[in-house]
Motif scaffolding. Structure first.
Motif, PDB file in Angstrom:
ATOM      1  N   TRP A 182       0.865  -1.172   0.000  1.00 34.41           N
ATOM      2  CA  TRP A 182       0.000   0.000   0.000  1.00 34.41           C
ATOM      3  C   TRP A 182       0.909   1.231   0.000  1.00 34.41           C
ATOM      4  CZ3 TRP A 182      -1.586   4.027   3.444  1.00 34.41           C
ATOM      5  CH2 TRP A 182      -2.680   4.766   2.947  1.00 34.41           C
ATOM      6  N   ASP A 219      -2.949  -2.904  -2.807  1.00 32.35           N
ATOM      7  CA  ASP A 219      -4.203  -2.823  -2.075  1.00 32.35           C
ATOM      8  C   ASP A 219      -4.823  -1.420  -2.199  1.00 32.35           C
ATOM      9  OD1 ASP A 219      -6.267  -3.622  -0.405  1.00 32.35           O
ATOM     10  OD2 ASP A 219      -5.166  -3.202   1.438  1.00 32.35           O
ATOM     11  N   ASN A 258      -8.716   0.142  -0.784  1.00 25.64           N
ATOM     12  CA  ASN A 258      -7.854  -0.315   0.298  1.00 25.64           C
ATOM     13  C   ASN A 258      -8.646  -1.192   1.265  1.00 25.64           C
ATOM     14  OD1 ASN A 258      -6.525   0.748   3.289  1.00 25.64           O
ATOM     15  ND2 ASN A 258      -5.240  -0.186   1.758  1.00 25.64           N
ATOM     16  N   LEU A 265      -4.236  -5.208   5.370  1.00 23.24           N
ATOM     17  CA  LEU A 265      -3.121  -6.146   5.172  1.00 23.24           C
ATOM     18  C   LEU A 265      -3.598  -7.592   4.998  1.00 23.24           C
ATOM     19  CD1 LEU A 265      -0.024  -6.639   5.181  1.00 23.24           C
ATOM     20  CD2 LEU A 265      -0.222  -7.036   7.639  1.00 23.24           C
ATOM     21  N   GLY A 275      -4.895  -8.255   1.605  1.00 18.99           N
ATOM     22  CA  GLY A 275      -3.794  -8.342   0.631  1.00 18.99           C
ATOM     23  C   GLY A 275      -3.109  -9.701   0.705  1.00 18.99           C
ATOM     24  N   ASP A 325       7.283  -8.453   3.496  1.00 18.30           N
ATOM     25  CA  ASP A 325       6.847  -7.077   3.292  1.00 18.30           C
ATOM     26  C   ASP A 325       7.625  -6.387   2.173  1.00 18.30           C
ATOM     27  OD1 ASP A 325       4.961  -7.201   5.315  1.00 18.30           O
ATOM     28  OD2 ASP A 325       6.246  -6.241   6.812  1.00 18.30           O
ATOM     29  N   THR A 326       7.008  -5.397   1.589  1.00 18.43           N
ATOM     30  CA  THR A 326       7.616  -4.656   0.496  1.00 18.43           C
ATOM     31  C   THR A 326       8.854  -3.882   0.954  1.00 18.43           C
ATOM     32  OG1 THR A 326       5.375  -4.411  -0.332  1.00 18.43           O
ATOM     33  CG2 THR A 326       7.059  -3.073  -1.399  1.00 18.43           C
ATOM     34  N   ASP A 327       8.903  -3.501   2.239  1.00 19.43           N
ATOM     35  CA  ASP A 327      10.081  -2.762   2.714  1.00 19.43           C
ATOM     36  C   ASP A 327      11.220  -3.708   3.127  1.00 19.43           C
ATOM     37  OD1 ASP A 327       8.309  -3.465   4.841  1.00 19.43           O
ATOM     38  OD2 ASP A 327       9.349  -2.106   6.193  1.00 19.43           O
ATOM     39  N   ARG A 364      12.484  -0.338   8.191  1.00 20.69           N
ATOM     40  CA  ARG A 364      12.207   0.463   6.998  1.00 20.69           C
ATOM     41  C   ARG A 364      13.134   1.670   6.916  1.00 20.69           C
ATOM     42  NH1 ARG A 364       7.869   1.450   3.658  1.00 20.69           N
ATOM     43  NH2 ARG A 364       6.484  -0.023   4.677  1.00 20.69           N
ATOM     44  N   GLU A 380       6.664   5.361   3.654  1.00 19.24           N
ATOM     45  CA  GLU A 380       5.882   5.661   4.858  1.00 19.24           C
ATOM     46  C   GLU A 380       5.566   4.389   5.633  1.00 19.24           C
ATOM     47  OE1 GLU A 380       4.432   8.703   5.865  1.00 19.24           O
ATOM     48  OE2 GLU A 380       5.739   9.656   4.372  1.00 19.24           O
ATOM     49  N   SER A 381       5.676   4.486   6.941  1.00 21.82           N
ATOM     50  CA  SER A 381       5.250   3.408   7.807  1.00 21.82           C
ATOM     51  C   SER A 381       3.751   3.539   8.028  1.00 21.82           C
ATOM     52  CB  SER A 381       6.003   3.550   9.128  1.00 21.82           C
ATOM     53  OG  SER A 381       5.531   2.622  10.041  1.00 21.82           O
ATOM     54  N   THR A 382       2.977   2.529   7.611  1.00 23.28           N
ATOM     55  CA  THR A 382       1.526   2.684   7.711  1.00 23.28           C
ATOM     56  C   THR A 382       0.894   1.798   8.768  1.00 23.28           C
ATOM     57  OG1 THR A 382       1.372   1.151   5.873  1.00 23.28           O
ATOM     58  CG2 THR A 382       1.102   3.470   5.372  1.00 23.28           C
ATOM     59  N   LEU A 383       1.589   0.756   9.185  1.00 22.58           N
ATOM     60  CA  LEU A 383       0.957  -0.179  10.123  1.00 22.58           C
ATOM     61  C   LEU A 383       1.450  -0.014  11.553  1.00 22.58           C
ATOM     62  CD1 LEU A 383       0.822  -3.334   7.842  1.00 22.58           C
ATOM     63  CD2 LEU A 383      -1.028  -1.803   8.451  1.00 22.58           C
ATOM     64  N   ALA A 384       2.455   0.861  11.729  1.00 23.79           N
ATOM     65  CA  ALA A 384       3.021   1.030  13.066  1.00 23.79           C
ATOM     66  C   ALA A 384       2.245   2.084  13.847  1.00 23.79           C
ATOM     67  CB  ALA A 384       4.490   1.434  12.946  1.00 23.79           C
TER      68      ALA A 384
HETATM   69  N1  GTP Z   1      -2.634  -5.036   1.709  1.00 21.74           N
HETATM   70  C1  GTP Z   1      -2.196  -4.018   2.456  1.00 21.74           C
HETATM   71  N2  GTP Z   1      -0.908  -3.937   2.709  1.00 21.74           N
HETATM   72  C2  GTP Z   1      -0.493  -2.917   3.450  1.00 21.74           C
HETATM   73  C3  GTP Z   1      -1.345  -1.936   3.980  1.00 21.74           C
HETATM   74  N3  GTP Z   1      -0.612  -1.056   4.689  1.00 21.74           N
HETATM   75  C4  GTP Z   1       0.652  -1.492   4.600  1.00 21.74           C
HETATM   76  N4  GTP Z   1       0.732  -2.593   3.834  1.00 21.74           N
HETATM   77  C5  GTP Z   1       1.905  -3.372   3.468  1.00 21.74           C
HETATM   78  O1  GTP Z   1       2.204  -4.206   4.555  1.00 21.74           O
HETATM   79  C6  GTP Z   1       3.600  -4.338   4.683  1.00 21.74           C
HETATM   80  C7  GTP Z   1       4.021  -3.887   6.061  1.00 21.74           C
HETATM   81  O2  GTP Z   1       3.757  -2.512   6.226  1.00 21.74           O
HETATM   82  P1  GTP Z   1       4.731  -1.564   7.034  1.00 21.74           P
HETATM   83  O3  GTP Z   1       4.246  -0.157   6.870  1.00 21.74           O
HETATM   84  O4  GTP Z   1       6.137  -1.864   6.653  1.00 21.74           O
HETATM   85  O5  GTP Z   1       4.437  -2.027   8.513  1.00 21.74           O
HETATM   86  P2  GTP Z   1       5.463  -2.366   9.628  1.00 21.74           P
HETATM   87  O6  GTP Z   1       6.527  -3.267   9.110  1.00 21.74           O
HETATM   88  O7  GTP Z   1       4.659  -2.833  10.766  1.00 21.74           O
HETATM   89  O8  GTP Z   1       6.065  -0.955   9.999  1.00 21.74           O
HETATM   90  P3  GTP Z   1       7.353  -0.188   9.420  1.00 21.74           P
HETATM   91  O9  GTP Z   1       8.241  -1.173   8.774  1.00 21.74           O
HETATM   92  O10 GTP Z   1       7.916   0.501  10.582  1.00 21.74           O
HETATM   93  O11 GTP Z   1       6.815   0.778   8.422  1.00 21.74           O
HETATM   94  C8  GTP Z   1       4.210  -3.519   3.558  1.00 21.74           C
HETATM   95  O12 GTP Z   1       4.481  -4.373   2.487  1.00 21.74           O
HETATM   96  C9  GTP Z   1       3.119  -2.529   3.239  1.00 21.74           C
HETATM   97  O13 GTP Z   1       3.158  -2.059   1.923  1.00 21.74           O
HETATM   98  C10 GTP Z   1      -2.730  -2.039   3.663  1.00 21.74           C
HETATM   99  O14 GTP Z   1      -3.560  -1.235   4.024  1.00 21.74           O
HETATM  100  N5  GTP Z   1      -3.095  -3.111   2.896  1.00 21.74           N
END
Ligand code: GTP
Ligand code: MG
Length: 246
Positions: free
Chosen positions: A20, A56, A84, A87, A90, A107-109, A217, A221-225
Protein backbone atom coordinates in the motif's frame (compact mmCIF):
# COMPACT_ATOMS: atom_id res chain seq x y z
CA UNK A 1 30.82 -45.82 -9.18
CA UNK A 2 27.63 -43.82 -8.75
CA UNK A 3 28.27 -40.22 -7.93
CA UNK A 4 26.02 -38.67 -5.30
CA UNK A 5 23.09 -37.22 -7.14
CA UNK A 6 22.94 -33.50 -7.55
CA UNK A 7 19.21 -33.04 -7.30
CA UNK A 8 17.38 -30.31 -9.09
CA UNK A 9 14.27 -29.03 -7.41
CA UNK A 10 10.95 -29.11 -9.17
CA UNK A 11 9.42 -26.51 -6.89
CA UNK A 12 8.14 -23.21 -8.19
CA UNK A 13 8.29 -20.37 -5.69
CA UNK A 14 5.86 -17.49 -5.59
CA UNK A 15 7.10 -14.58 -3.53
CA UNK A 16 4.39 -12.06 -2.92
CA UNK A 17 4.41 -8.58 -1.46
CA UNK A 18 1.34 -6.93 0.02
CA UNK A 19 1.68 -3.23 -0.78
CA UNK A 20 0.00 0.00 0.00
CA UNK A 21 1.58 3.24 -1.20
CA UNK A 22 5.07 1.82 -1.65
CA UNK A 23 6.24 3.92 -4.63
CA UNK A 24 9.62 4.41 -2.99
CA UNK A 25 10.26 0.70 -2.52
CA UNK A 26 8.55 -1.29 -5.25
CA UNK A 27 11.30 -1.13 -7.89
CA UNK A 28 14.10 -1.98 -5.48
CA UNK A 29 12.06 -4.80 -4.02
CA UNK A 30 11.22 -6.41 -7.34
CA UNK A 31 14.84 -6.15 -8.44
CA UNK A 32 16.02 -7.75 -5.18
CA UNK A 33 13.56 -10.60 -5.69
CA UNK A 34 14.74 -11.19 -9.27
CA UNK A 35 18.39 -11.23 -8.25
CA UNK A 36 17.90 -13.82 -5.53
CA UNK A 37 15.34 -16.02 -7.27
CA UNK A 38 17.06 -16.09 -10.65
CA UNK A 39 20.17 -17.39 -8.95
CA UNK A 40 18.20 -20.07 -7.11
CA UNK A 41 16.79 -21.23 -10.45
CA UNK A 42 20.23 -21.17 -12.09
CA UNK A 43 21.62 -23.29 -9.29
CA UNK A 44 18.81 -25.86 -9.45
CA UNK A 45 17.35 -24.93 -6.05
CA UNK A 46 14.11 -23.93 -7.77
CA UNK A 47 12.50 -24.89 -11.07
CA UNK A 48 10.82 -21.52 -11.55
CA UNK A 49 9.60 -18.44 -9.73
CA UNK A 50 6.95 -15.76 -9.75
CA UNK A 51 7.00 -12.31 -8.16
CA UNK A 52 3.48 -11.29 -7.22
CA UNK A 53 2.66 -7.71 -6.26
CA UNK A 54 -0.62 -7.22 -4.45
CA UNK A 55 -1.53 -3.56 -4.64
CA UNK A 56 -4.20 -2.82 -2.07
CA UNK A 57 -5.76 0.24 -3.65
CA UNK A 58 -2.66 2.44 -3.46
CA UNK A 59 -3.21 6.12 -4.14
CA UNK A 60 0.40 6.96 -5.09
CA UNK A 61 2.45 5.76 -8.10
CA UNK A 62 2.67 2.16 -6.81
CA UNK A 63 0.03 0.75 -9.22
CA UNK A 64 1.62 2.38 -12.26
CA UNK A 65 5.15 1.31 -11.34
CA UNK A 66 4.00 -2.23 -10.57
CA UNK A 67 2.21 -2.51 -13.94
CA UNK A 68 5.31 -1.23 -15.72
CA UNK A 69 7.51 -3.82 -13.99
CA UNK A 70 5.08 -6.60 -14.90
CA UNK A 71 5.07 -5.50 -18.53
CA UNK A 72 8.86 -5.72 -18.58
CA UNK A 73 9.18 -9.22 -17.17
CA UNK A 74 6.93 -12.27 -17.43
CA UNK A 75 8.00 -13.38 -13.93
CA UNK A 76 6.22 -10.38 -12.42
CA UNK A 77 2.46 -10.32 -11.93
CA UNK A 78 0.31 -7.62 -10.34
CA UNK A 79 -3.09 -7.79 -8.73
CA UNK A 80 -4.92 -4.58 -7.82
CA UNK A 81 -7.64 -4.24 -5.25
CA UNK A 82 -10.05 -1.54 -6.33
CA UNK A 83 -9.99 -0.08 -2.82
CA UNK A 84 -7.85 -0.31 0.30
CA UNK A 85 -9.00 -3.39 2.23
CA UNK A 86 -6.19 -3.98 4.73
CA UNK A 87 -3.12 -6.15 5.17
CA UNK A 88 -5.02 -9.38 5.77
CA UNK A 89 -7.01 -8.91 2.59
CA UNK A 90 -3.79 -8.34 0.63
CA UNK A 91 -2.23 -11.46 2.08
CA UNK A 92 -5.30 -13.56 1.32
CA UNK A 93 -5.21 -12.36 -2.28
CA UNK A 94 -1.51 -13.26 -2.45
CA UNK A 95 -2.06 -16.73 -1.05
CA UNK A 96 -5.04 -17.54 -3.24
CA UNK A 97 -3.51 -16.18 -6.44
CA UNK A 98 -0.02 -17.62 -6.06
CA UNK A 99 0.78 -20.25 -8.68
CA UNK A 100 3.85 -21.66 -6.93
CA UNK A 101 4.18 -25.00 -5.15
CA UNK A 102 5.77 -23.00 -2.33
CA UNK A 103 4.83 -19.45 -1.39
CA UNK A 104 6.87 -16.84 0.45
CA UNK A 105 5.17 -13.84 1.96
CA UNK A 106 7.23 -10.85 3.06
CA UNK A 107 6.85 -7.08 3.29
CA UNK A 108 7.62 -4.66 0.50
CA UNK A 109 10.08 -2.76 2.71
CA UNK A 110 12.18 -5.95 2.93
CA UNK A 111 12.43 -6.49 6.69
CA UNK A 112 14.76 -9.45 6.02
CA UNK A 113 17.27 -10.01 3.24
CA UNK A 114 15.54 -12.00 0.48
CA UNK A 115 18.68 -14.15 0.32
CA UNK A 116 17.25 -15.85 3.44
CA UNK A 117 14.85 -17.57 1.02
CA UNK A 118 17.58 -20.08 0.18
CA UNK A 119 17.92 -21.08 3.81
CA UNK A 120 14.15 -21.22 4.34
CA UNK A 121 13.75 -23.56 1.35
CA UNK A 122 16.58 -25.76 2.55
CA UNK A 123 15.13 -25.99 6.07
CA UNK A 124 11.71 -26.82 4.67
CA UNK A 125 13.20 -29.70 2.72
CA UNK A 126 15.50 -31.08 5.41
CA UNK A 127 13.00 -30.92 8.26
CA UNK A 128 9.92 -31.73 6.20
CA UNK A 129 8.20 -28.54 7.35
CA UNK A 130 5.04 -27.10 5.87
CA UNK A 131 5.71 -23.55 7.10
CA UNK A 132 9.06 -21.92 7.78
CA UNK A 133 8.50 -18.81 9.88
CA UNK A 134 11.31 -16.35 10.51
CA UNK A 135 11.86 -14.41 13.71
CA UNK A 136 14.06 -11.40 14.34
CA UNK A 137 17.33 -11.97 16.20
CA UNK A 138 17.19 -8.38 17.31
CA UNK A 139 14.07 -6.32 16.90
CA UNK A 140 15.14 -3.24 18.84
CA UNK A 141 15.33 -1.38 15.49
CA UNK A 142 11.54 -1.08 15.49
CA UNK A 143 11.57 1.10 18.60
CA UNK A 144 10.94 0.27 22.23
CA UNK A 145 7.18 0.77 22.21
CA UNK A 146 6.74 -1.76 19.44
CA UNK A 147 9.18 -4.19 21.07
CA UNK A 148 6.97 -4.20 24.14
CA UNK A 149 3.83 -4.61 22.06
CA UNK A 150 5.34 -7.47 20.03
CA UNK A 151 6.37 -9.24 23.20
CA UNK A 152 2.92 -8.89 24.73
CA UNK A 153 1.20 -9.92 21.50
CA UNK A 154 3.31 -13.07 21.07
CA UNK A 155 2.60 -13.95 24.67
CA UNK A 156 -1.14 -13.33 24.27
CA UNK A 157 -1.34 -15.50 21.15
CA UNK A 158 0.51 -18.24 22.97
CA UNK A 159 -1.77 -18.06 25.96
CA UNK A 160 -5.01 -17.84 24.01
CA UNK A 161 -4.30 -20.35 21.23
CA UNK A 162 -1.34 -22.40 22.45
CA UNK A 163 0.79 -21.20 19.56
CA UNK A 164 4.50 -21.29 20.39
CA UNK A 165 5.93 -18.95 17.78
CA UNK A 166 8.54 -16.35 18.68
CA UNK A 167 7.66 -13.54 16.29
CA UNK A 168 4.12 -14.10 15.09
CA UNK A 169 3.77 -10.90 13.07
CA UNK A 170 7.15 -10.94 11.41
CA UNK A 171 6.56 -10.98 7.70
CA UNK A 172 8.78 -13.68 6.32
CA UNK A 173 6.89 -16.92 6.06
CA UNK A 174 7.44 -19.70 3.56
CA UNK A 175 4.42 -21.98 3.11
CA UNK A 176 3.75 -25.14 1.18
CA UNK A 177 0.88 -24.79 -1.22
CA UNK A 178 -0.97 -27.66 0.55
CA UNK A 179 -1.33 -25.49 3.67
CA UNK A 180 -2.96 -22.68 1.71
CA UNK A 181 -5.30 -25.08 -0.06
CA UNK A 182 -6.41 -26.68 3.18
CA UNK A 183 -7.09 -23.68 5.38
CA UNK A 184 -9.36 -20.68 4.91
CA UNK A 185 -8.38 -17.34 6.40
CA UNK A 186 -10.88 -14.77 7.58
CA UNK A 187 -8.80 -11.81 8.85
CA UNK A 188 -8.85 -8.64 6.79
CA UNK A 189 -6.30 -6.95 9.05
CA UNK A 190 -2.99 -7.68 10.75
CA UNK A 191 -4.29 -10.64 12.79
CA UNK A 192 -3.79 -12.65 9.59
CA UNK A 193 -0.29 -13.86 10.54
CA UNK A 194 -1.50 -15.37 13.80
CA UNK A 195 -4.56 -16.82 12.12
CA UNK A 196 -2.44 -18.50 9.45
CA UNK A 197 -0.16 -20.14 12.01
CA UNK A 198 -2.97 -21.17 14.36
CA UNK A 199 -5.10 -22.74 11.62
CA UNK A 200 -2.08 -24.45 10.04
CA UNK A 201 -1.07 -25.96 13.35
CA UNK A 202 -4.62 -27.11 14.07
CA UNK A 203 -4.75 -28.78 10.66
CA UNK A 204 -1.66 -30.78 11.62
CA UNK A 205 0.94 -28.92 9.57
CA UNK A 206 4.53 -28.68 10.78
CA UNK A 207 5.85 -25.19 11.55
CA UNK A 208 9.56 -24.52 12.08
CA UNK A 209 11.32 -21.25 12.85
CA UNK A 210 14.65 -19.66 12.12
CA UNK A 211 16.26 -16.37 13.08
CA UNK A 212 17.14 -13.58 10.67
CA UNK A 213 18.72 -10.16 10.79
CA UNK A 214 16.07 -7.45 10.78
CA UNK A 215 16.25 -4.29 8.71
CA UNK A 216 13.77 -1.60 9.75
CA UNK A 217 12.21 0.46 7.00
CA UNK A 218 14.54 3.10 5.54
CA UNK A 219 12.28 4.45 2.79
CA UNK A 220 8.63 5.20 2.34
CA UNK A 221 5.88 5.66 4.86
CA UNK A 222 5.25 3.41 7.81
CA UNK A 223 1.53 2.68 7.71
CA UNK A 224 0.96 -0.18 10.12
CA UNK A 225 3.02 1.03 13.07
CA UNK A 226 0.17 2.82 14.77
CA UNK A 227 -2.04 2.36 17.79
CA UNK A 228 -5.10 2.02 15.55
CA UNK A 229 -3.47 -1.11 14.06
CA UNK A 230 -3.12 -2.51 17.57
CA UNK A 231 -6.75 -1.82 18.38
CA UNK A 232 -7.85 -3.45 15.13
CA UNK A 233 -5.68 -6.51 15.69
CA UNK A 234 -7.13 -7.09 19.16
CA UNK A 235 -10.66 -6.61 17.88
CA UNK A 236 -10.09 -9.11 15.08
CA UNK A 237 -8.50 -11.54 17.51
CA UNK A 238 -11.51 -11.33 19.80
CA UNK A 239 -14.03 -11.82 17.02
CA UNK A 240 -12.23 -14.88 15.64
CA UNK A 241 -11.24 -16.40 18.93
CA UNK A 242 -14.19 -18.74 19.48
CA UNK A 243 -13.86 -20.06 15.92
CA UNK A 244 -10.12 -20.57 16.37
CA UNK A 245 -10.46 -22.34 19.69
CA UNK A 246 -13.12 -24.73 18.53
N1 GTP B 1 -2.63 -5.04 1.71
C1 GTP B 1 -2.20 -4.02 2.46
N2 GTP B 1 -0.91 -3.94 2.71
C2 GTP B 1 -0.49 -2.92 3.45
C3 GTP B 1 -1.35 -1.94 3.98
N3 GTP B 1 -0.61 -1.06 4.69
C4 GTP B 1 0.65 -1.49 4.60
N4 GTP B 1 0.73 -2.59 3.83
C5 GTP B 1 1.91 -3.37 3.47
O1 GTP B 1 2.20 -4.21 4.56
C6 GTP B 1 3.60 -4.34 4.68
C7 GTP B 1 4.02 -3.89 6.06
O2 GTP B 1 3.76 -2.51 6.23
P1 GTP B 1 4.73 -1.56 7.03
O3 GTP B 1 4.25 -0.16 6.87
O4 GTP B 1 6.14 -1.86 6.65
O5 GTP B 1 4.44 -2.03 8.51
P2 GTP B 1 5.46 -2.37 9.63
O6 GTP B 1 6.53 -3.27 9.11
O7 GTP B 1 4.66 -2.83 10.77
O8 GTP B 1 6.07 -0.95 10.00
P3 GTP B 1 7.35 -0.19 9.42
O9 GTP B 1 8.24 -1.17 8.77
O10 GTP B 1 7.92 0.50 10.58
O11 GTP B 1 6.81 0.78 8.42
C8 GTP B 1 4.21 -3.52 3.56
O12 GTP B 1 4.48 -4.37 2.49
C9 GTP B 1 3.12 -2.53 3.24
O13 GTP B 1 3.16 -2.06 1.92
C10 GTP B 1 -2.73 -2.04 3.66
O14 GTP B 1 -3.56 -1.24 4.02
N5 GTP B 1 -3.09 -3.11 2.90
MG1 MG C 1 7.82 -2.74 7.60
Amino acid sequence: VVLPNVTTSNEKLTVFFPMWNEEQMVETTVEAAHTVLRRLVDEGELADYEVLLVDDGSTDRTPAIADELAALDPHVRVIHHDRNRGLGAGIKTGFTSATGTVVLYTDTDLPADLAETRKALRLMGIYGADIVSAYRHDRTGEGSKRVVFSFAYNWLVRLAFGLRVRDVNFAFKLCRREVLEKITLASEGSFIDAELLIRAKQAGFEIIQFGVDYFPRTRGESTLASSSTIVKILREMRSLSSDLRR
